[in-house]
Design a protein around this motif. Sequence first.
Motif, PDB file in Angstrom:
ATOM      1  N   THR A   1     -11.776  -7.245  -5.234  1.00 13.58           N
ATOM      2  CA  THR A   1     -11.029  -6.356  -4.350  1.00 13.58           C
ATOM      3  C   THR A   1      -9.698  -7.016  -4.026  1.00 13.58           C
ATOM      4  O   THR A   1      -9.463  -8.186  -4.346  1.00 13.58           O
ATOM      5  CB  THR A   1     -11.780  -6.096  -3.029  1.00 13.58           C
ATOM      6  OG1 THR A   1     -11.839  -7.319  -2.280  1.00 13.58           O
ATOM      7  CG2 THR A   1     -13.187  -5.577  -3.280  1.00 13.58           C
TER       8      THR A   1
ATOM      9  N   PHE B   1      -8.833  -2.978  -6.792  1.00 10.92           N
ATOM     10  CA  PHE B   1      -8.783  -1.917  -5.786  1.00 10.92           C
ATOM     11  C   PHE B   1      -9.219  -2.461  -4.424  1.00 10.92           C
ATOM     12  O   PHE B   1      -9.676  -3.598  -4.317  1.00 10.92           O
ATOM     13  CB  PHE B   1      -9.667  -0.745  -6.208  1.00 10.92           C
ATOM     14  CG  PHE B   1      -9.139   0.008  -7.389  1.00 10.92           C
ATOM     15  CD1 PHE B   1      -8.215   1.029  -7.223  1.00 10.92           C
ATOM     16  CD2 PHE B   1      -9.550  -0.315  -8.677  1.00 10.92           C
ATOM     17  CE1 PHE B   1      -7.716   1.721  -8.329  1.00 10.92           C
ATOM     18  CE2 PHE B   1      -9.059   0.369  -9.777  1.00 10.92           C
ATOM     19  CZ  PHE B   1      -8.141   1.394  -9.601  1.00 10.92           C
ATOM     20  N   SER B   2      -9.085  -1.639  -3.411  1.00 17.25           N
ATOM     21  CA  SER B   2      -9.431  -2.067  -2.050  1.00 17.25           C
ATOM     22  C   SER B   2     -10.933  -2.240  -1.876  1.00 17.25           C
ATOM     23  O   SER B   2     -11.377  -3.025  -1.035  1.00 17.25           O
ATOM     24  CB  SER B   2      -8.904  -1.055  -1.023  1.00 17.25           C
ATOM     25  OG  SER B   2      -7.494  -0.935  -1.118  1.00 17.25           O
TER      26      SER B   2
ATOM     27  N   THR C   1     -12.909   9.072  -5.070  1.00 18.12           N
ATOM     28  CA  THR C   1     -11.524   9.538  -5.097  1.00 18.12           C
ATOM     29  C   THR C   1     -10.610   8.488  -4.477  1.00 18.12           C
ATOM     30  O   THR C   1     -10.905   7.942  -3.411  1.00 18.12           O
ATOM     31  CB  THR C   1     -11.373  10.863  -4.328  1.00 18.12           C
ATOM     32  OG1 THR C   1     -12.174  11.855  -4.974  1.00 18.12           O
ATOM     33  CG2 THR C   1      -9.928  11.326  -4.292  1.00 18.12           C
ATOM     34  N   VAL C   2      -9.500   8.206  -5.175  1.00 14.66           N
ATOM     35  CA  VAL C   2      -8.497   7.275  -4.664  1.00 14.66           C
ATOM     36  C   VAL C   2      -7.283   8.081  -4.224  1.00 14.66           C
ATOM     37  O   VAL C   2      -6.677   8.789  -5.030  1.00 14.66           O
ATOM     38  CB  VAL C   2      -8.075   6.250  -5.744  1.00 14.66           C
ATOM     39  CG1 VAL C   2      -6.999   5.307  -5.196  1.00 14.66           C
ATOM     40  CG2 VAL C   2      -9.287   5.460  -6.241  1.00 14.66           C
TER      41      VAL C   2
ATOM     42  N   GLU D   1      -5.015   6.488  -1.854  1.00 13.66           N
ATOM     43  CA  GLU D   1      -4.034   5.479  -1.457  1.00 13.66           C
ATOM     44  C   GLU D   1      -4.295   4.222  -2.275  1.00 13.66           C
ATOM     45  O   GLU D   1      -5.440   3.820  -2.454  1.00 13.66           O
ATOM     46  CB  GLU D   1      -4.180   5.197   0.038  1.00 13.66           C
ATOM     47  CG  GLU D   1      -3.073   4.375   0.641  1.00 13.66           C
ATOM     48  CD  GLU D   1      -3.202   4.298   2.157  1.00 13.66           C
ATOM     49  OE1 GLU D   1      -2.222   4.592   2.873  1.00 13.66           O
ATOM     50  OE2 GLU D   1      -4.299   3.943   2.630  1.00 13.66           O
ATOM     51  N   ARG D   2      -3.242   3.624  -2.787  1.00 14.42           N
ATOM     52  CA  ARG D   2      -3.387   2.448  -3.658  1.00 14.42           C
ATOM     53  C   ARG D   2      -2.848   1.217  -2.967  1.00 14.42           C
ATOM     54  O   ARG D   2      -1.708   1.202  -2.460  1.00 14.42           O
ATOM     55  CB  ARG D   2      -2.640   2.676  -4.966  1.00 14.42           C
ATOM     56  CG  ARG D   2      -2.861   1.567  -6.011  1.00 14.42           C
ATOM     57  CD  ARG D   2      -4.286   1.519  -6.474  1.00 14.42           C
ATOM     58  NE  ARG D   2      -4.464   0.790  -7.720  1.00 14.42           N
ATOM     59  CZ  ARG D   2      -4.964  -0.444  -7.825  1.00 14.42           C
ATOM     60  NH1 ARG D   2      -5.308  -1.103  -6.721  1.00 14.42           N
ATOM     61  NH2 ARG D   2      -5.129  -1.010  -8.997  1.00 14.42           N
TER      62      ARG D   2
ATOM     63  N   LYS E   1       0.852  -1.187   0.000  1.00 13.57           N
ATOM     64  CA  LYS E   1       0.000   0.000   0.000  1.00 13.57           C
ATOM     65  C   LYS E   1       0.883   1.230   0.000  1.00 13.57           C
ATOM     66  O   LYS E   1       1.845   1.322   0.766  1.00 13.57           O
ATOM     67  CB  LYS E   1      -0.908   0.014   1.224  1.00 13.57           C
ATOM     68  CG  LYS E   1      -1.889   1.178   1.269  1.00 13.57           C
ATOM     69  CD  LYS E   1      -2.658   1.205   2.582  1.00 13.57           C
ATOM     70  CE  LYS E   1      -3.575   0.009   2.731  1.00 13.57           C
ATOM     71  NZ  LYS E   1      -4.400   0.097   3.962  1.00 13.57           N
TER      72      LYS E   1
ATOM     73  N   SER F   1      -9.529  11.408  -8.949  1.00 15.57           N
ATOM     74  CA  SER F   1     -10.974  11.524  -8.771  1.00 15.57           C
ATOM     75  C   SER F   1     -11.745  11.198 -10.045  1.00 15.57           C
ATOM     76  O   SER F   1     -11.347  11.587 -11.150  1.00 15.57           O
ATOM     77  CB  SER F   1     -11.341  12.950  -8.331  1.00 15.57           C
ATOM     78  OG  SER F   1     -10.783  13.253  -7.068  1.00 15.57           O
TER      79      SER F   1
END
Length: 368
Positions: A60, A51-52, A25-26, A28-29, A12, A20
Motif C-alpha cells: 500500500t 494503491f491505498s 471501485t477506485v 481517488e488515486r 492524492k 471499477s
Amino acid sequence: MNLKAIGLYVIKMPLKLPFSTHLGTVAEREAIIIEAIDSTGLKGYGEAVAFSSPWYTEETVQTCYHVLKDFLIPLLLDSDIIHPNQVDVLFKGIRRNHMAKAALETAVWDLYAKQKNMPLARLLGSTATTIPAGVVVGAKTAAAAIDQIEGYIEEGYSRIKVKISPDHDYALLAMIRGKFPDIQLMADANSAYTLDDVEKLKALDEFGLLMIEQPLGVDDIVDHAKLQKQLTTPICLDESIVSFDDARKAVELGSCQVINIKIGRVGGLKTALAIHDYCKDRGVPVWCGGMLEFGVSRAHNIAMAGLPGFTIPGDISSSSRYWEEDIIVPEVTVRNGAIEVPDQPGIGFEINYKRLKAACSFEEMFRL
C-alpha cells in the motif's frame, strides 16, 4: 552517481471517472513521488504505484513509505553506486516490496539518464519515436463500457481492454463485439475465475480476443498451464509475474502466451528489461500494463514500451484520461492512436511543481 538527497511526496487526486473492477471501485488515486537529487542539484523522479489499500498486491502507499524511509533510502544514500543496475543488488536483503523498490530504482534511472544527457528510452535501448496507445475500460455496466469505448475509438486508441468476471463476461463481450467487430479487444479477469470455470472461459474463444489477462489466482502458474491447454485465446499473466524467475517458469510451463510487464510489480526497470529480453528471445509477446498512474510512472512506461518486444499496445493512455491536470509538463497526449517518445534527457517530462504541491498531503526530505 553522487546522490545527496531523496525526497518523498505523498500525493492524492480524484480520477475524472471512477474505475471499477469486480474487486472494487477506485475514485481517488494516492501515490508517492520520489525525487533523487545529486550533488549538482540534478533531479530524477520515480513513482510508487501501490494503491491505498492492498487489493492489487499486499503493498500500500503506507507500507511503501515505511519501507522507503526506514530501509531502502538509508541503504541507497549509504552506498556509492555508479549505475542504476546496482540498485537491485543493493536491495536484495529486503524481501518483496517490489513497488517501493521500483519507485526508488526508477528515480535513479531518470537521474542517471539526465547525468548522461540521454533520453531514458535511448539508454534502455529503444529507438522508437512513437508507441501505440491502448486503454482500459473500467465500467460497471455494459452500456457504460460501450459509451467509453466509442469515445476512446474516436480518440484513436488502437487497443481496448475490458474488465470481466464470472457474472459479467459473455454478455458484455457479445455486446462489444456486436458493436465493434474489428477492434483489438482483450479482457482482464483480475483472478476472478477458477478451474471450475473452464467451460465459461472456453465460451469466450468465439470473440477473437487478443488475450484473457490473469483469469486464475494471483500467485498461480500451474493451473494457468492447465487452462491454457484448453483455450484458443492466449492467456496473459499479470499478477503472477513478480520476478524474472516467475516469467521464466511461466513460459517453460506453458502457463501463458503473453506477459504483461509492469515496472512497479516486478521491482524496477532492471527486472522489467530482463523479462522483456527473455520473452523476446523466445517469441513471447509482452506489453506494458498500467496502474492508474500519475505522469511520472507513465513517462517511465513510455520509455520502456518502445523496446522491440513490446508488440502489443500497452495501457498507456493520455494524462487527460484520468486527471483534470497531471503532475508533469507537457502532459502525455495521444495523437492518431500513438504517443510520442520524448527525446529530452531522462524521462523527458518536467515536474509541474505547482500541481505537485497542490496534490501533496505530506513530504519529507532525506539527506546524506
